[in-house]
Design a protein around this motif. Structure first.
Motif, PDB file in Angstrom:
ATOM      1  N   PHE A   1      12.936   2.671   6.762  1.00 55.85           N
ATOM      2  CA  PHE A   1      13.860   3.224   5.759  1.00 55.85           C
ATOM      3  C   PHE A   1      15.223   2.557   5.816  1.00 55.85           C
ATOM      4  O   PHE A   1      15.901   2.430   4.799  1.00 55.85           O
ATOM      5  CB  PHE A   1      14.038   4.728   5.950  1.00 55.85           C
ATOM      6  CG  PHE A   1      12.942   5.545   5.327  1.00 55.85           C
ATOM      7  CD1 PHE A   1      12.468   5.249   4.058  1.00 55.85           C
ATOM      8  CD2 PHE A   1      12.373   6.603   6.015  1.00 55.85           C
ATOM      9  CE1 PHE A   1      11.446   6.002   3.489  1.00 55.85           C
ATOM     10  CE2 PHE A   1      11.359   7.354   5.440  1.00 55.85           C
ATOM     11  CZ  PHE A   1      10.899   7.044   4.175  1.00 55.85           C
TER      12      PHE A   1
ATOM     13  N   ARG B   1      16.211  -0.179   3.349  1.00 58.14           N
ATOM     14  CA  ARG B   1      16.733   0.203   2.029  1.00 58.14           C
ATOM     15  C   ARG B   1      16.115  -0.576   0.864  1.00 58.14           C
ATOM     16  O   ARG B   1      16.799  -0.923  -0.076  1.00 58.14           O
ATOM     17  CB  ARG B   1      18.246  -0.009   1.971  1.00 58.14           C
ATOM     18  CG  ARG B   1      19.037   0.836   2.907  1.00 58.14           C
ATOM     19  CD  ARG B   1      19.180   2.242   2.328  1.00 58.14           C
ATOM     20  NE  ARG B   1      20.035   3.047   3.171  1.00 58.14           N
ATOM     21  CZ  ARG B   1      21.360   3.099   3.032  1.00 58.14           C
ATOM     22  NH1 ARG B   1      21.959   2.413   2.098  1.00 58.14           N
ATOM     23  NH2 ARG B   1      22.063   3.869   3.817  1.00 58.14           N
TER      24      ARG B   1
ATOM     25  N   SER C   1      13.500  -0.550  -2.286  1.00 55.23           N
ATOM     26  CA  SER C   1      12.881   0.538  -3.051  1.00 55.23           C
ATOM     27  C   SER C   1      11.366   0.567  -2.890  1.00 55.23           C
ATOM     28  O   SER C   1      10.771   1.619  -2.724  1.00 55.23           O
ATOM     29  CB  SER C   1      13.234   0.415  -4.539  1.00 55.23           C
ATOM     30  OG  SER C   1      12.676  -0.748  -5.079  1.00 55.23           O
TER      31      SER C   1
ATOM     32  N   HIS D   1      10.595   1.985   0.386  1.00 58.67           N
ATOM     33  CA  HIS D   1      10.934   3.397   0.350  1.00 58.67           C
ATOM     34  C   HIS D   1       9.781   4.182  -0.286  1.00 58.67           C
ATOM     35  O   HIS D   1       9.357   5.210   0.223  1.00 58.67           O
ATOM     36  CB  HIS D   1      12.208   3.562  -0.481  1.00 58.67           C
ATOM     37  CG  HIS D   1      13.028   4.735  -0.058  1.00 58.67           C
ATOM     38  ND1 HIS D   1      14.387   4.683   0.043  1.00 58.67           N
ATOM     39  CD2 HIS D   1      12.687   5.985   0.285  1.00 58.67           C
ATOM     40  CE1 HIS D   1      14.845   5.868   0.434  1.00 58.67           C
ATOM     41  NE2 HIS D   1      13.827   6.670   0.582  1.00 58.67           N
ATOM     42  N   GLU D   2       9.263   3.658  -1.400  1.00 59.40           N
ATOM     43  CA  GLU D   2       8.153   4.330  -2.099  1.00 59.40           C
ATOM     44  C   GLU D   2       6.931   4.458  -1.201  1.00 59.40           C
ATOM     45  O   GLU D   2       6.394   5.542  -1.008  1.00 59.40           O
ATOM     46  CB  GLU D   2       7.749   3.525  -3.344  1.00 59.40           C
ATOM     47  CG  GLU D   2       8.655   3.714  -4.535  1.00 59.40           C
ATOM     48  CD  GLU D   2       8.171   2.895  -5.726  1.00 59.40           C
ATOM     49  OE1 GLU D   2       7.020   3.079  -6.126  1.00 59.40           O
ATOM     50  OE2 GLU D   2       8.942   2.072  -6.243  1.00 59.40           O
TER      51      GLU D   2
ATOM     52  N   MET E   1       7.451   6.563   1.927  1.00 58.83           N
ATOM     53  CA  MET E   1       7.518   7.980   1.531  1.00 58.83           C
ATOM     54  C   MET E   1       6.120   8.560   1.292  1.00 58.83           C
ATOM     55  O   MET E   1       5.800   9.655   1.745  1.00 58.83           O
ATOM     56  CB  MET E   1       8.332   8.141   0.242  1.00 58.83           C
ATOM     57  CG  MET E   1       9.791   8.400   0.433  1.00 58.83           C
ATOM     58  SD  MET E   1      10.142   9.943   1.263  1.00 58.83           S
ATOM     59  CE  MET E   1      11.889   9.744   1.512  1.00 58.83           C
TER      60      MET E   1
ATOM     61  N   TYR F   1      17.028  10.713   4.775  1.00 60.34           N
ATOM     62  CA  TYR F   1      16.325   9.764   3.900  1.00 60.34           C
ATOM     63  C   TYR F   1      15.737  10.466   2.680  1.00 60.34           C
ATOM     64  O   TYR F   1      15.654   9.889   1.599  1.00 60.34           O
ATOM     65  CB  TYR F   1      15.242   9.018   4.680  1.00 60.34           C
ATOM     66  CG  TYR F   1      15.827   8.128   5.751  1.00 60.34           C
ATOM     67  CD1 TYR F   1      16.609   7.027   5.421  1.00 60.34           C
ATOM     68  CD2 TYR F   1      15.629   8.408   7.109  1.00 60.34           C
ATOM     69  CE1 TYR F   1      17.175   6.211   6.392  1.00 60.34           C
ATOM     70  CE2 TYR F   1      16.187   7.598   8.087  1.00 60.34           C
ATOM     71  CZ  TYR F   1      16.962   6.508   7.730  1.00 60.34           C
ATOM     72  OH  TYR F   1      17.525   5.709   8.683  1.00 60.34           O
TER      73      TYR F   1
ATOM     74  N   GLY G   1      16.634   9.487  -1.123  1.00 61.27           N
ATOM     75  CA  GLY G   1      15.610   9.327  -2.165  1.00 61.27           C
ATOM     76  C   GLY G   1      15.934  10.164  -3.388  1.00 61.27           C
ATOM     77  O   GLY G   1      15.828   9.700  -4.531  1.00 61.27           O
TER      78      GLY G   1
ATOM     79  N   ASN H   1      18.612   8.654  -5.571  1.00 60.84           N
ATOM     80  CA  ASN H   1      18.379   7.288  -6.063  1.00 60.84           C
ATOM     81  C   ASN H   1      17.957   7.320  -7.537  1.00 60.84           C
ATOM     82  O   ASN H   1      16.783   7.213  -7.876  1.00 60.84           O
ATOM     83  CB  ASN H   1      17.307   6.600  -5.205  1.00 60.84           C
ATOM     84  CG  ASN H   1      17.257   5.107  -5.446  1.00 60.84           C
ATOM     85  OD1 ASN H   1      17.812   4.599  -6.427  1.00 60.84           O
ATOM     86  ND2 ASN H   1      16.595   4.390  -4.565  1.00 60.84           N
TER      87      ASN H   1
ATOM     88  N   VAL I   1      11.382   5.933  -6.926  1.00 64.08           N
ATOM     89  CA  VAL I   1      11.619   6.382  -5.548  1.00 64.08           C
ATOM     90  C   VAL I   1      11.996   7.860  -5.557  1.00 64.08           C
ATOM     91  O   VAL I   1      11.506   8.655  -4.760  1.00 64.08           O
ATOM     92  CB  VAL I   1      12.756   5.550  -4.896  1.00 64.08           C
ATOM     93  CG1 VAL I   1      13.110   6.102  -3.521  1.00 64.08           C
ATOM     94  CG2 VAL I   1      12.346   4.094  -4.791  1.00 64.08           C
TER      95      VAL I   1
ATOM     96  N   THR J   1       9.903  10.889  -3.844  1.00 68.04           N
ATOM     97  CA  THR J   1      10.562  11.757  -2.853  1.00 68.04           C
ATOM     98  C   THR J   1      10.369  13.228  -3.215  1.00 68.04           C
ATOM     99  O   THR J   1      10.100  14.059  -2.334  1.00 68.04           O
ATOM    100  CB  THR J   1      12.068  11.419  -2.755  1.00 68.04           C
ATOM    101  OG1 THR J   1      12.213  10.022  -2.528  1.00 68.04           O
ATOM    102  CG2 THR J   1      12.733  12.190  -1.637  1.00 68.04           C
TER     103      THR J   1
END
Length: 871
Positions: free
Chosen positions: A618, A621, A623, A626-627, A630, A654, A658, A661, A667, A671
């Protein structure tokens, strides 16, 4: 009075960065301080033939960008800005734009046409600028007007038709536009530029011609002109005419019968002997006819039906002539077509169309294609071998298993041998054909497969050997392994057949994912996607140890990505893509190992190192990471249950990131979904984090900046939170229900003629019902009375949905379920409501007649709940 901005516009294009930055800042300041004067000054610049072309070009671009944007929120903001400008100022701008259509500079005319259409897209639906169409038509009817003005006017008409809906013009205007456009296509009267602009304008105006196509005389005239234009001496005009025919094929399929012989002749001649750009559109015409007939077979009525289109069976009738025509195109390959995915040529278009023909007519196509396959598959010329393989692969979807089964069983060995062909194209197409065989003719769960325990070893050996071939072949082989594995999903005992090969398959896929000889990361992505499918399809009892070993290997690789040295944004992107792929594999492994009680402990033991790595990821950073991370965390929460609580202190920041964002809204949406997973896992242990989560969710719903697709999942998440924390949700009830009510009102007023909007409306309705269900069930054991004041509104919303002409099935299920939850949670308090709302009986009756077993089950349960209350 307009301002002089030429120097700023020129300076904004200076090679000197300092001059450029200063000029851009000055233009931006002018725009922010006085938008109406700014737009007027740009229009003056664009219209003035004395000004430099460079400044006029930029003026046009800035004008266009001040009226339209891809992002829907930004676009709405620009529309409101334009609407707020004083009418007299807007009139001056529009007048300048119309005058620019007669400019001596073609680029200024072209830009002005686009800007006029953008203004029209705002004003015409609001019944403003009613004189626009008349002004444009006047340009066409005055004989003395120069050809350049007529060409620009036709271009404008085309763009305007593209931007607005056919409901925005009255029929008289439509008739006048079509007349002007069709006359503009006249060979005798007009120059090449005018006729090309007219033909392109007709393409955009066809959606408006519904009434005209219902009238035999008008339709005949339009079709005559289009068919004549399709044999013009200029290739670009012929191409534009065939594009019109493609559109007519899909929009006016019902009325094509009288023209089909002529159209076959036209398209046939174009495919055989015209330039490729024209031939491609001629093939596309038949692909469009296939699309229409496939849709009729799947969803519509066939001939003799009471409603909808009738099935004219054009493909069936043309089959003996059309199939040989398409087979000939397959021999027109290009030397490098398998190296570049962006290439689209006549052989690829022909094969795609042949595939659609097979889906349209089924078995009938096979006897016409197989002689071509048998006659070419062993020829010395690679073009013939590749075309035969492409033809065979193209007809594998559509015909019956009874017809294809024996042919594929007999040909499988030949195809496996062809994976060692000396020609790269042949191997590429063979691997693709094998993937199609495994996709459509390998389904042990249904009782049929061309793959048997006897030939499986040879298949796997050949594929794992060929995966080391050239990058394009390797990628297609990944696809073949993907579908080979997928066939064993839900195949019970049959899935054991693959077990002995899985270690080798995994090993080769991991090796393939490390390759660096591909031009981009496509091989790696294909290898990891295939790896995921192999894990999903494996027999968990027999492969749990293998999958655990794979997990260790993937975690190690993920750890290594965190040590990579990053020198550029390109390095950062590559790191992010690799991390995303690895996180996706981990997610699939978590889901697989947690799917049985025997293997679940092994994933719980690995939870700490997995989570430790995810938290480090995470920090990158990116995306996409992150997806994927997650989604994997959601799977881990589901597997871990209440034990997941220990990760929350570190993970929470985090989750907040999310939720905030907005720019990368996917994302944000993921989340929200993961918070739902966490709520289901932790239940009331999520309570310490609820204030923060609810604040973010409510703020997100109120924001005009957040993409609308994230908002339905937020409502569903309210339901998850309420179910998890029960009566503790009472402090959030007022703001939550207020937002659900206002969203329900939005749903009730939504324009259902827009398909995209209708889909969004369905998601919104379903998630509002799911939120109510979660809240009702959450309060059921402690504070059900809190929902009593809101029950009346909920009933009204259910009735609105019930009375909708077109209702999505998932919305129906959610509405019926929430009726049951109302009765179940609020008990006798709802007796009067159910008695007063007679529509409930009708609604349940309709659902109990459904073919959908799940819907019937839900309706039955709801009926029992209501009966308890009412009796």
């Amino acid at each position: 009075m307009a301002m002089e901005i030429t120097q700023f516009l020129l300076a904004a294009q200076s090679p000197d960065a300092n001059i450029r930055t200063q000029a851009e800042a000055s233009l931006r300041q002018f725009q922010e301080q006085n938008l109406p004067l700014f737009l007027l000054s740009l229009s003056v610049e664009l219209a003035n033939n004395e000004k430099p072309l460079e400044s006029r070009r930029l003026a046009g671009i800035v004008l266009k960008n001040s009226l339209d944007a891809k992002d829907s929120v930004r676009k709405e903001y620009l529309v409101q800005q334009w609407m707020a400008i004083e009418i007299s100022m807007k009139a001056q701008i529009k007048d300048l734009l119309l005058r620019t259509l007669g400019s001596s500079a073609s680029e200024a005319r072209h830009t002005s046409a686009q800007v006029i259409a953008k203004v029209a897209s705002i004003e015409i639906p609001r019944k403003q600028w009613p004189e626009l169409i008349g002004s444009l038509l006047k340009n066409m009817t005055q004989q003395e007007n120069p050809a350049a003005l007529k060409q620009a006017t036709l271009e404008t008409l085309g763009y305007v038709c593209e931007e607005i809906s056919h409901q925005d013009l009255v029929q008289d205007e439509v008739n006048s536009v079509l007349t002007a456009v069709v006359q503009g296509m006249n060979l005798a009267e007009h120059s090449r530029e005018v006729r090309l602009a007219a033909t392109k304008a007709l393409y955009n105006a066809l959606d408006f011609a519904q009434t005209n196509f219902e009238n035999d005389m008008e339709r005949n005239f339009i079709m005559k002109v289009v068919c004549e234009t399709a044999i013009s001496k200029e290739a670009d005009i012929r191409q534009a005419a065939f594009e019109c025919l493609v559109s007519i094929a899909s929009t006016y399929y019902d009325v094509l019968e009288p023209y089909m012989q002529t159209l076959f002749q036209l398209t046939s001649n174009a495919v055989k002997g015209d330039e490729e750009s024209v031939a491609l559109q001629a093939i596309e015409f038949w692909s469009s006819i296939c699309d229409e007939e496939i849709e009729l077979q799947e969803y519509g009525t066939v001939e003799g039906g009471d409603s909808g289109s009738t099935h004219s069976r054009f493909i069936e009738k043309a089959l003996p002539y059309l199939v040989p025509l398409l087979l000939d195109t397959l021999l027109k390959q290009e030397e490098d077509q398998d190296q570049d995915d962006s290439i689209w040529n006549i052989s690829m278009a022909g094969g795609t169309c042949l595939g659609l023909v097979a889906r349209t007519v089924g078995d009938s196509v096979v006897k016409l294609v197989m002689p071509f396959v048998e006659g070419n598959i062993l020829k010395p010329d690679w073009h013939c071998r590749e075309a035969a393989t492409y033809a065979f692969g193209s007809i594998l979807e559509g015909p019956s298993i009874e017809t294809l089964g024996p042919l594929v069983s007999n040909g499988l060995d030949l195809l496996l041998n062809a994976m060692r062909d000396e020609n790269n194209h042949v191997k590429d197409t063979t691997a693709w054909a094998l993937s199609r065989i495994f996709e459509f003719l390998h389904c042990p769960a249904s009782g049929f497969s061309v793959v048997s325990p006897e030939n499986l070893q040879r298949i796997v050996t050949v594929l794992l050997e060929s995966i080391n071939d050239a990058p394009n072949v390797s990628e297609k082989v990944c696809g073949a392994i993907y579908y080979l594995a997928q066939g064993y999903e839900d195949a019970g005992a049959n899935s054991s057949h693959l077990t002995q090969y899985i270690p080798r398959i995994i090993s080769e896929l991991l090796k393939t994912a490390e390759r660096t000889d591909g031009s981009d990361s496509k091989i790696r992505t294909s290898a990891y996607e295939t790896l995921n499918e192999v894990v999903r399809s494996s027999n968990i009892v027999e492969t749990s140890q293998i999958i655990l070993e794979l997990l260790k290997s993937i975690l190690q690789k993920l750890g290594q990505t965190l040590e990579l040295q990053i020198f550029s944004s390109d390095d950062r992107e590559k790191q992010g893509d690799l991390q995303a792929s690895l996180c996706a594999v981990i997610q699939v492994i978590i889901q697989k190992l947690s799917s049985t009680d025997e293997t679940k402990p092994s994933i719980l033991q690995a939870a700490d190192p997995i989570m430790f790595l995810f938290l480090r990821v995470f920090a990158c950073r990116r995306s996409t990471v992150h997806e994927e991370a997650m989604l994997a965390i959601g799977a881990l929460a589901h597997a871990s249950g209440p034990e997941f609580e220990k990760y929350m202190p570190e993970l929470y920041k985090y989750l907040e990131m999310g939720l905030q964002n907005f720019e990368e809204y996917e994302v944000c949406g993921i989340t929200v979904g993961v918070i739902g997973d966490i709520c289901r896992a932790l239940e009331d242990k999520v309570l310490p984090y609820c204030d923060g989560i609810m604040n973010h969710l409510v703020r997100n719903l109120q924001s005009a900046e957040l993409h609308r697709s994230v908002k339905p999942p937020i409502f569903a998440c309210f339901g998850d939170i309420a179910l998890a924390i029960g009566e503790q949700f009472s402090k959030y009830i007022e703001p939550t229900v207020a937002m659900m009510r206002s969203a329900a009102e939005v749903c009730a007023q939504m324009d259902n003629s827009d398909e995209e909007l209708m889909d969004y409306g369905n998601q919104l309705k379903r998630s509002i019902f799911e939120a109510y269900s979660g809240i009702l069930q959450g309060f059921k054991d402690s504070k059900p009375e809190l929902m009593l004041p809101h029950a009346g509104h909920l009933f009204q919303f259910i009735e609105v949905v019930f009375r909708e002409k077109y209702r999505d099935e998932s919305v129906t299920k959610a509405a019926v379920a929430v009726m049951g939850d109302l009765a179940d949670a609020l008990g006798p308090n709802t007796k009067i409501l159910f008695k007063d709302n007679a529509f409930c009986v009708q609604f349940l009756g309709e659902c109990l007649q459904s073919d959908d077993e799940h819907l019937k089950e839900t309706a039955n349960w709801t009926q029992v709940m209501i009966a308890r209350v009412v009796s």
